[in-house]
Scaffold this motif. Sequence first.
Motif, PDB file in Angstrom:
ATOM      1  N   LEU A 297       9.136  -0.039  -8.716  1.00 32.43           N
ATOM      2  CA  LEU A 297       9.684  -1.223  -9.383  1.00 32.43           C
ATOM      3  C   LEU A 297      10.904  -1.742  -8.642  1.00 32.43           C
ATOM      4  O   LEU A 297      11.042  -2.962  -8.431  1.00 32.43           O
ATOM      5  CB  LEU A 297      10.039  -0.891 -10.834  1.00 32.43           C
ATOM      6  CG  LEU A 297      10.568  -2.051 -11.685  1.00 32.43           C
ATOM      7  CD1 LEU A 297       9.588  -3.221 -11.680  1.00 32.43           C
ATOM      8  CD2 LEU A 297      10.830  -1.588 -13.118  1.00 32.43           C
ATOM      9  N   ALA A 298      11.791  -0.854  -8.222  1.00 32.72           N
ATOM     10  CA  ALA A 298      12.992  -1.276  -7.499  1.00 32.72           C
ATOM     11  C   ALA A 298      12.624  -1.967  -6.189  1.00 32.72           C
ATOM     12  O   ALA A 298      13.194  -3.007  -5.829  1.00 32.72           O
ATOM     13  CB  ALA A 298      13.896  -0.071  -7.228  1.00 32.72           C
ATOM     14  N   HIS A 299      11.653  -1.408  -5.478  1.00 28.86           N
ATOM     15  CA  HIS A 299      11.228  -1.981  -4.204  1.00 28.86           C
ATOM     16  C   HIS A 299      10.656  -3.376  -4.400  1.00 28.86           C
ATOM     17  O   HIS A 299      10.968  -4.310  -3.632  1.00 28.86           O
ATOM     18  CB  HIS A 299      10.203  -1.063  -3.536  1.00 28.86           C
ATOM     19  CG  HIS A 299       9.969  -1.358  -2.089  1.00 28.86           C
ATOM     20  ND1 HIS A 299       9.153  -2.380  -1.667  1.00 28.86           N
ATOM     21  CD2 HIS A 299      10.449  -0.762  -0.964  1.00 28.86           C
ATOM     22  CE1 HIS A 299       9.131  -2.401  -0.343  1.00 28.86           C
ATOM     23  NE2 HIS A 299       9.903  -1.433   0.106  1.00 28.86           N
TER      24      HIS A 299
ATOM     25  N   LEU B 288       0.836  -1.201   0.000  1.00 27.65           N
ATOM     26  CA  LEU B 288       0.000   0.000   0.000  1.00 27.65           C
ATOM     27  C   LEU B 288       0.871   1.252   0.000  1.00 27.65           C
ATOM     28  O   LEU B 288       0.620   2.203  -0.762  1.00 27.65           O
ATOM     29  CB  LEU B 288      -0.924  -0.012   1.221  1.00 27.65           C
ATOM     30  CG  LEU B 288      -1.797   1.228   1.426  1.00 27.65           C
ATOM     31  CD1 LEU B 288      -2.751   1.407   0.262  1.00 27.65           C
ATOM     32  CD2 LEU B 288      -2.587   1.108   2.732  1.00 27.65           C
ATOM     33  N   VAL B 289       1.901   1.276   0.851  1.00 25.99           N
ATOM     34  CA  VAL B 289       2.828   2.414   0.880  1.00 25.99           C
ATOM     35  C   VAL B 289       3.522   2.558  -0.463  1.00 25.99           C
ATOM     36  O   VAL B 289       3.686   3.666  -0.990  1.00 25.99           O
ATOM     37  CB  VAL B 289       3.862   2.243   2.016  1.00 25.99           C
ATOM     38  CG1 VAL B 289       4.923   3.333   1.950  1.00 25.99           C
ATOM     39  CG2 VAL B 289       3.169   2.254   3.368  1.00 25.99           C
ATOM     40  N   ASN B 290       3.925   1.432  -1.037  1.00 24.33           N
ATOM     41  CA  ASN B 290       4.621   1.458  -2.328  1.00 24.33           C
ATOM     42  C   ASN B 290       3.742   2.053  -3.414  1.00 24.33           C
ATOM     43  O   ASN B 290       4.190   2.871  -4.230  1.00 24.33           O
ATOM     44  CB  ASN B 290       5.047   0.032  -2.702  1.00 24.33           C
ATOM     45  CG  ASN B 290       6.220  -0.008  -3.653  1.00 24.33           C
ATOM     46  OD1 ASN B 290       7.111   0.846  -3.614  1.00 24.33           O
ATOM     47  ND2 ASN B 290       6.250  -0.999  -4.518  1.00 24.33           N
TER      48      ASN B 290
ATOM     49  N   ARG C  65       2.880   6.130  -2.286  1.00 30.60           N
ATOM     50  CA  ARG C  65       3.830   7.181  -1.940  1.00 30.60           C
ATOM     51  C   ARG C  65       5.168   7.120  -2.662  1.00 30.60           C
ATOM     52  O   ARG C  65       6.017   7.973  -2.422  1.00 30.60           O
ATOM     53  CB  ARG C  65       4.080   7.147  -0.421  1.00 30.60           C
ATOM     54  CG  ARG C  65       2.853   7.527   0.403  1.00 30.60           C
ATOM     55  CD  ARG C  65       2.398   8.932   0.065  1.00 30.60           C
ATOM     56  NE  ARG C  65       1.231   9.331   0.848  1.00 30.60           N
ATOM     57  CZ  ARG C  65       0.602  10.484   0.680  1.00 30.60           C
ATOM     58  NH1 ARG C  65       1.037  11.338  -0.224  1.00 30.60           N
ATOM     59  NH2 ARG C  65      -0.464  10.774   1.412  1.00 30.60           N
ATOM     60  N   ARG C  66       5.389   6.136  -3.534  1.00 28.83           N
ATOM     61  CA  ARG C  66       6.677   6.052  -4.213  1.00 28.83           C
ATOM     62  C   ARG C  66       6.503   6.302  -5.702  1.00 28.83           C
ATOM     63  O   ARG C  66       5.450   6.011  -6.281  1.00 28.83           O
ATOM     64  CB  ARG C  66       7.332   4.686  -3.969  1.00 28.83           C
ATOM     65  CG  ARG C  66       7.692   4.450  -2.501  1.00 28.83           C
ATOM     66  CD  ARG C  66       8.462   3.162  -2.297  1.00 28.83           C
ATOM     67  NE  ARG C  66       8.866   3.041  -0.895  1.00 28.83           N
ATOM     68  CZ  ARG C  66       8.419   2.118  -0.050  1.00 28.83           C
ATOM     69  NH1 ARG C  66       7.526   1.233  -0.462  1.00 28.83           N
ATOM     70  NH2 ARG C  66       8.842   2.087   1.200  1.00 28.83           N
TER      71      ARG C  66
ATOM     72  N   GLY D 231      14.671   3.105  -1.234  1.00 29.25           N
ATOM     73  CA  GLY D 231      14.364   3.340   0.168  1.00 29.25           C
ATOM     74  C   GLY D 231      13.901   2.057   0.830  1.00 29.25           C
ATOM     75  O   GLY D 231      12.966   2.042   1.634  1.00 29.25           O
ATOM     76  N   PHE D 232      14.579   0.957   0.493  1.00 26.68           N
ATOM     77  CA  PHE D 232      14.134  -0.380   0.882  1.00 26.68           C
ATOM     78  C   PHE D 232      14.676  -0.773   2.250  1.00 26.68           C
ATOM     79  O   PHE D 232      15.871  -0.684   2.516  1.00 26.68           O
ATOM     80  CB  PHE D 232      14.593  -1.404  -0.159  1.00 26.68           C
ATOM     81  CG  PHE D 232      14.116  -2.810   0.081  1.00 26.68           C
ATOM     82  CD1 PHE D 232      12.808  -3.156  -0.199  1.00 26.68           C
ATOM     83  CD2 PHE D 232      14.983  -3.787   0.569  1.00 26.68           C
ATOM     84  CE1 PHE D 232      12.365  -4.452   0.010  1.00 26.68           C
ATOM     85  CE2 PHE D 232      14.543  -5.081   0.775  1.00 26.68           C
ATOM     86  CZ  PHE D 232      13.231  -5.421   0.493  1.00 26.68           C
ATOM     87  N   ASP D 233      13.784  -1.205   3.128  1.00 23.56           N
ATOM     88  CA  ASP D 233      14.140  -1.708   4.447  1.00 23.56           C
ATOM     89  C   ASP D 233      13.547  -3.111   4.561  1.00 23.56           C
ATOM     90  O   ASP D 233      12.324  -3.279   4.545  1.00 23.56           O
ATOM     91  CB  ASP D 233      13.571  -0.788   5.532  1.00 23.56           C
ATOM     92  CG  ASP D 233      13.987  -1.185   6.942  1.00 23.56           C
ATOM     93  OD1 ASP D 233      14.428  -2.336   7.132  1.00 23.56           O
ATOM     94  OD2 ASP D 233      13.864  -0.354   7.857  1.00 23.56           O
ATOM     95  N   ASP D 234      14.415  -4.122   4.662  1.00 21.43           N
ATOM     96  CA  ASP D 234      13.937  -5.506   4.591  1.00 21.43           C
ATOM     97  C   ASP D 234      13.507  -6.088   5.933  1.00 21.43           C
ATOM     98  O   ASP D 234      13.307  -7.296   6.055  1.00 21.43           O
ATOM     99  CB  ASP D 234      14.996  -6.412   3.950  1.00 21.43           C
ATOM    100  CG  ASP D 234      16.303  -6.453   4.745  1.00 21.43           C
ATOM    101  OD1 ASP D 234      16.354  -5.866   5.835  1.00 21.43           O
ATOM    102  OD2 ASP D 234      17.266  -7.077   4.249  1.00 21.43           O
ATOM    103  N   ARG D 235      13.312  -5.252   6.949  1.00 21.69           N
ATOM    104  CA  ARG D 235      12.909  -5.774   8.264  1.00 21.69           C
ATOM    105  C   ARG D 235      11.623  -6.593   8.193  1.00 21.69           C
ATOM    106  O   ARG D 235      11.450  -7.557   8.937  1.00 21.69           O
ATOM    107  CB  ARG D 235      12.714  -4.628   9.250  1.00 21.69           C
ATOM    108  CG  ARG D 235      13.974  -3.956   9.738  1.00 21.69           C
ATOM    109  CD  ARG D 235      13.628  -2.828  10.685  1.00 21.69           C
ATOM    110  NE  ARG D 235      12.775  -1.831  10.035  1.00 21.69           N
ATOM    111  CZ  ARG D 235      12.095  -0.898  10.684  1.00 21.69           C
ATOM    112  NH1 ARG D 235      12.144  -0.849  12.014  1.00 21.69           N
ATOM    113  NH2 ARG D 235      11.356  -0.014  10.032  1.00 21.69           N
ATOM    114  N   TYR D 236      10.702  -6.206   7.319  1.00 19.01           N
ATOM    115  CA  TYR D 236       9.404  -6.887   7.267  1.00 19.01           C
ATOM    116  C   TYR D 236       9.486  -8.260   6.605  1.00 19.01           C
ATOM    117  O   TYR D 236       8.502  -8.989   6.557  1.00 19.01           O
ATOM    118  CB  TYR D 236       8.370  -6.006   6.554  1.00 19.01           C
ATOM    119  CG  TYR D 236       8.539  -5.873   5.052  1.00 19.01           C
ATOM    120  CD1 TYR D 236       7.699  -6.537   4.167  1.00 19.01           C
ATOM    121  CD2 TYR D 236       9.531  -5.064   4.509  1.00 19.01           C
ATOM    122  CE1 TYR D 236       7.833  -6.403   2.793  1.00 19.01           C
ATOM    123  CE2 TYR D 236       9.665  -4.913   3.146  1.00 19.01           C
ATOM    124  CZ  TYR D 236       8.822  -5.588   2.294  1.00 19.01           C
ATOM    125  OH  TYR D 236       8.966  -5.435   0.935  1.00 19.01           O
TER     126      TYR D 236
END
Length: 248
Positions: free
Chosen positions: A154-156, A142-144, A147-148, A229-234
């Motif tokens: 695509l990168a995310h 949803l954020v992707n 807001r991106r 702006g990728f954070d892989d914590r999830y």
Amino acid sequence: MNPDESCIVRHFDQYFRLSDDDKMLLVRLEDSVSPVKAGTSLWGERDKAYEFCTLKRGWAFSYRDLENGSRQILEIYLPGDIVGLREFAFSQRLAGVQMIEDGEVCFFPHRHLIDIFRRSLTLTSIMFAISSRQQVMITERLVNLARRNARQKLAHFLLEMCQRIKQTQSDGCESFRLPLSQELLADLLGLSPVHISRTFTALNEDGLVFRDRHNVTIPDLEALKHEAGFDDRYLIENMRPLFHEANV
């Protein structure tokens, strides 16, 4: 089947190392294998929801058809995923599911999952963790979408798929197979197929992503993470600390 060759066992094992008994319970979910062709609908929106399926081979996606005739793709399923888990408490399907490529699926009724709940605390806990992770992935999607920009979207997504594939394979994910057409990517990311093509070209020219038909190469993961702006914590959490605390 050797349990260690099972896609679903490898999937669950990334959360917590399974006992032999737990592995055999999971392998039962892959007993009845049905071959399916690319484009096959596993079920449609509003169909009766009385069973799940495990994806033994091939990729699939869930979707909602919209009033204007367009389609929004919600989730991408990989081998080892349980499909339909979020509809466990519903009598009707909330979304349709379709195969992206030829594969094999194993259907099983809801009561088999209840049997697992009765017999294994570990598998019950992992099921809850998988359901939680699916919810977080939908939130991140949803954020992707909202807001991106196109490059970041695509990168995310590519980095998400890279990480998911890496978790069920022994090798890295700098190069991986992505059997999604530009049309499917467009329906997933809220862009047009032309925009998807132009974005791939731009990322290629900047040396961030190389695509050859259905093969994707990411030469510098950190550079692409910075771009997205990728954070892989999830995606990388497991349940080992939780079980360790429970046994202290």
